[in-house]
Design a protein around this motif. Structure first.
Motif, PDB file in Angstrom:
ATOM      1  N   LEU A  49       0.747  -1.114   0.088  1.00 23.80           N
ATOM      2  CA  LEU A  49       0.178  -0.140   0.052  1.00 23.80           C
ATOM      3  C   LEU A  49       0.993   1.202  -0.097  1.00 23.80           C
ATOM      4  O   LEU A  49       0.584   2.325  -0.653  1.00 23.80           O
ATOM      5  CB  LEU A  49      -1.036  -0.102   1.178  1.00 23.80           C
ATOM      6  N   SER A  50       1.747   1.115   0.844  1.00 23.01           N
ATOM      7  CA  SER A  50       2.829   2.547   0.755  1.00 23.01           C
ATOM      8  C   SER A  50       3.465   2.435  -0.516  1.00 23.01           C
ATOM      9  O   SER A  50       3.531   3.670  -0.682  1.00 23.01           O
ATOM     10  CB  SER A  50       4.014   2.100   1.945  1.00 23.01           C
ATOM     11  N   ASP A  51       4.030   1.702  -1.119  1.00 22.58           N
ATOM     12  CA  ASP A  51       4.534   1.502  -2.492  1.00 22.58           C
ATOM     13  C   ASP A  51       3.604   2.105  -3.381  1.00 22.58           C
ATOM     14  O   ASP A  51       4.061   2.862  -4.217  1.00 22.58           O
ATOM     15  CB  ASP A  51       5.112   0.255  -2.808  1.00 22.58           C
ATOM     16  N   LEU A  52       2.396   1.589  -3.383  1.00 25.50           N
ATOM     17  CA  LEU A  52       1.319   2.120  -4.236  1.00 25.50           C
ATOM     18  C   LEU A  52       1.113   3.486  -4.125  1.00 25.50           C
ATOM     19  O   LEU A  52       0.880   4.370  -5.137  1.00 25.50           O
ATOM     20  CB  LEU A  52       0.046   1.415  -4.219  1.00 25.50           C
ATOM     21  N   LYS A  53       0.912   4.227  -2.721  1.00 26.52           N
ATOM     22  CA  LYS A  53       0.699   5.395  -2.580  1.00 26.52           C
ATOM     23  C   LYS A  53       1.871   6.268  -3.012  1.00 26.52           C
ATOM     24  O   LYS A  53       1.661   7.480  -3.758  1.00 26.52           O
ATOM     25  CB  LYS A  53       0.659   5.870  -1.273  1.00 26.52           C
ATOM     26  N   THR A  54       3.327   5.980  -2.977  1.00 21.26           N
ATOM     27  CA  THR A  54       4.256   6.612  -3.371  1.00 21.26           C
ATOM     28  C   THR A  54       4.494   6.676  -4.989  1.00 21.26           C
ATOM     29  O   THR A  54       4.549   7.806  -5.383  1.00 21.26           O
ATOM     30  CB  THR A  54       5.485   5.822  -2.820  1.00 21.26           C
ATOM     31  N   GLN A  55       3.921   5.687  -5.497  1.00 23.65           N
ATOM     32  CA  GLN A  55       4.033   5.633  -6.931  1.00 23.65           C
ATOM     33  C   GLN A  55       2.841   6.566  -7.702  1.00 23.65           C
ATOM     34  O   GLN A  55       3.116   7.249  -8.473  1.00 23.65           O
ATOM     35  CB  GLN A  55       3.612   3.963  -7.577  1.00 23.65           C
ATOM     36  N   ASN A  56       1.643   6.404  -6.982  1.00 25.33           N
ATOM     37  CA  ASN A  56       0.525   7.413  -7.398  1.00 25.33           C
ATOM     38  C   ASN A  56       0.883   8.821  -7.113  1.00 25.33           C
ATOM     39  O   ASN A  56       0.525   9.929  -7.981  1.00 25.33           O
ATOM     40  CB  ASN A  56      -0.703   7.140  -6.407  1.00 25.33           C
ATOM     41  N   ALA A  57       1.621   9.088  -5.980  1.00 27.30           N
ATOM     42  CA  ALA A  57       2.096  10.395  -5.657  1.00 27.30           C
ATOM     43  C   ALA A  57       3.102  11.035  -6.705  1.00 27.30           C
ATOM     44  O   ALA A  57       3.082  12.074  -7.231  1.00 27.30           O
ATOM     45  CB  ALA A  57       2.510  10.690  -4.451  1.00 27.30           C
ATOM     46  N   GLU A  58       3.944  10.130  -7.104  1.00 29.67           N
ATOM     47  CA  GLU A  58       5.117  10.316  -8.266  1.00 29.67           C
ATOM     48  C   GLU A  58       4.481  10.686  -9.545  1.00 29.67           C
ATOM     49  O   GLU A  58       4.657  11.521 -10.103  1.00 29.67           O
ATOM     50  CB  GLU A  58       5.937   9.357  -8.358  1.00 29.67           C
ATOM     51  N   GLN A  59       3.398   9.958  -9.786  1.00 32.58           N
ATOM     52  CA  GLN A  59       2.643  10.114 -11.165  1.00 32.58           C
ATOM     53  C   GLN A  59       1.892  11.418 -11.185  1.00 32.58           C
ATOM     54  O   GLN A  59       1.644  11.932 -12.110  1.00 32.58           O
ATOM     55  CB  GLN A  59       1.619   8.782 -11.416  1.00 32.58           C
ATOM     56  N   ALA A  60       1.264  11.559 -10.043  1.00 34.67           N
ATOM     57  CA  ALA A  60       0.493  13.010  -9.766  1.00 34.67           C
ATOM     58  C   ALA A  60       1.545  14.194 -10.078  1.00 34.67           C
ATOM     59  O   ALA A  60       1.164  15.175 -10.592  1.00 34.67           O
ATOM     60  CB  ALA A  60      -0.335  12.939  -8.602  1.00 34.67           C
ATOM     61  N   GLU A  64       1.353  16.755 -12.959  1.00 35.29           N
ATOM     62  CA  GLU A  64       1.259  18.202 -12.891  1.00 35.29           C
ATOM     63  C   GLU A  64       2.307  19.048 -13.224  1.00 35.29           C
ATOM     64  O   GLU A  64       2.023  20.355 -13.756  1.00 35.29           O
ATOM     65  CB  GLU A  64       1.114  18.387 -11.029  1.00 35.29           C
ATOM     66  N   SER A  65       3.410  18.582 -13.405  1.00 38.18           N
ATOM     67  CA  SER A  65       4.536  19.272 -13.894  1.00 38.18           C
ATOM     68  C   SER A  65       4.602  19.461 -15.272  1.00 38.18           C
ATOM     69  O   SER A  65       4.635  20.422 -15.951  1.00 38.18           O
ATOM     70  CB  SER A  65       5.806  18.692 -13.523  1.00 38.18           C
ATOM     71  N   ALA A  66       4.047  18.211 -15.919  1.00 41.36           N
ATOM     72  CA  ALA A  66       3.833  18.215 -17.390  1.00 41.36           C
ATOM     73  C   ALA A  66       2.732  19.288 -17.892  1.00 41.36           C
ATOM     74  O   ALA A  66       2.853  20.069 -18.774  1.00 41.36           O
ATOM     75  CB  ALA A  66       3.665  16.755 -17.959  1.00 41.36           C
ATOM     76  N   ASN A  67       1.551  19.263 -16.877  1.00 39.97           N
ATOM     77  CA  ASN A  67       0.463  20.198 -17.241  1.00 39.97           C
ATOM     78  C   ASN A  67       0.985  21.596 -17.193  1.00 39.97           C
ATOM     79  O   ASN A  67       0.489  22.617 -17.930  1.00 39.97           O
ATOM     80  CB  ASN A  67      -0.572  19.775 -16.362  1.00 39.97           C
ATOM     81  N   ARG A  68       1.753  21.985 -16.092  1.00 34.66           N
ATOM     82  CA  ARG A  68       2.295  23.284 -15.628  1.00 34.66           C
ATOM     83  C   ARG A  68       3.075  23.876 -17.030  1.00 34.66           C
ATOM     84  O   ARG A  68       2.779  24.743 -17.465  1.00 34.66           O
ATOM     85  CB  ARG A  68       2.992  23.360 -14.440  1.00 34.66           C
ATOM     86  N   LEU A  69       3.989  22.839 -17.585  1.00 34.96           N
ATOM     87  CA  LEU A  69       4.760  23.328 -18.628  1.00 34.96           C
ATOM     88  C   LEU A  69       4.244  23.474 -19.912  1.00 34.96           C
ATOM     89  O   LEU A  69       4.606  24.349 -20.500  1.00 34.96           O
ATOM     90  CB  LEU A  69       5.940  22.145 -18.737  1.00 34.96           C
ATOM     91  N   GLN A  70       3.357  22.616 -20.054  1.00 37.97           N
ATOM     92  CA  GLN A  70       2.277  22.657 -21.245  1.00 37.97           C
ATOM     93  C   GLN A  70       1.558  24.119 -21.154  1.00 37.97           C
ATOM     94  O   GLN A  70       1.450  24.759 -22.181  1.00 37.97           O
ATOM     95  CB  GLN A  70       1.384  21.639 -21.366  1.00 37.97           C
TER      96      GLN A  70
END
Length: 205
Positions: A49-60, A64-70
């Motif tokens: 669960l912790s790994d999944l939360k970390t992965q989801n946070a990194e993807q988010a 967000e960074s890609a959307n901001r750059l765009q």
């Protein structure tokens, strides 16, 4: 009487006691094994669960960074297109000002031949019918019937086939040149805006 240590249990009782001890040992071992397995499964689930939360946070964060750059790129492109458009508008306005300053010079005098003395431009007549057709070609609507004099165009709008269409309209070459400047500026601005929008759309695609 003998002591308790000297008691001899019958065989069935001894077998029952041994069975009871075995059962108690098995139950204790099973309880320990169950507890260990539960804790292991719980720890494994918590880590997953912790790994999944970390992965989801990194993807988010990456999204967000890609959307901001765009968004920043789109804003930069829009600003650049707007700046180019404003520069064109300034250029067109300057060109119109230069043309306006030359209207009187090029519409009131002429030279009949190279090197000849400048003379007044001969009187040029534009009929009411010519002006009507000129306006019609540009899409200017005819005045509605019953319109008051203040609502009519400054020059007469002659009905086709009437004597009035051959009357003098009062329009001069200078008037036509001034109108061409206004109309040309309007058309060039619209074209520049359209090209700017198309260019911006192509750069965003």
């Amino acid at each position: 009487m003998g002591t308790l240590d000297q008691l001899v249990w019958p065989l069935p009782a001894r077998l029952a006691a041994v069975g009871l001890l075995c059962a108690l040992s098995a139950a204790a071992a099973g309880s320990v094994t169950y507890g260990f397995g539960f804790r292991y499964a719980d720890a494994l689930g918590q880590k997953t669960l912790s790994d999944l939360k970390t992965q989801n946070a990194e993807q988010a964060r990456a999204a967000e960074s890609a959307n901001r750059l765009q968004l920043l790129q789109q804003v930069a492109r829009a600003y650049e297109s707007e700046s180019l458009l404003f520069n064109l508008m300034d250029q067109y306005a300057q060109e119109k000002q230069q043309l306006q300053e030359r209207i009187s010079h090029v519409s009131t005098q002429y030279r009949p031949a190279p090197g000849a003395t400048a003379q007044p431009v001969p009187r040029c007549v534009f009929t009411a019918g010519w002006l009507r057709d000129f306006n019609t070609a540009l899409g200017v609507p005819a005045p509605e019937p019953g319109a008051t004099a203040t609502q009519l165009a400054p020059a007469p709008w002659a009905t086709p086939g009437t004597d009035a269409e051959l009357l003098e309209s009062g329009v001069t070459p200078a008037d036509i040149l001034a109108h061409a400047q206004d109309y040309g500026l309007w058309a060039r601005r619209n074209l520049a805006q359209l090209n700017g929008l198309l260019d911006l759309q192509e750069r965003q695609d």
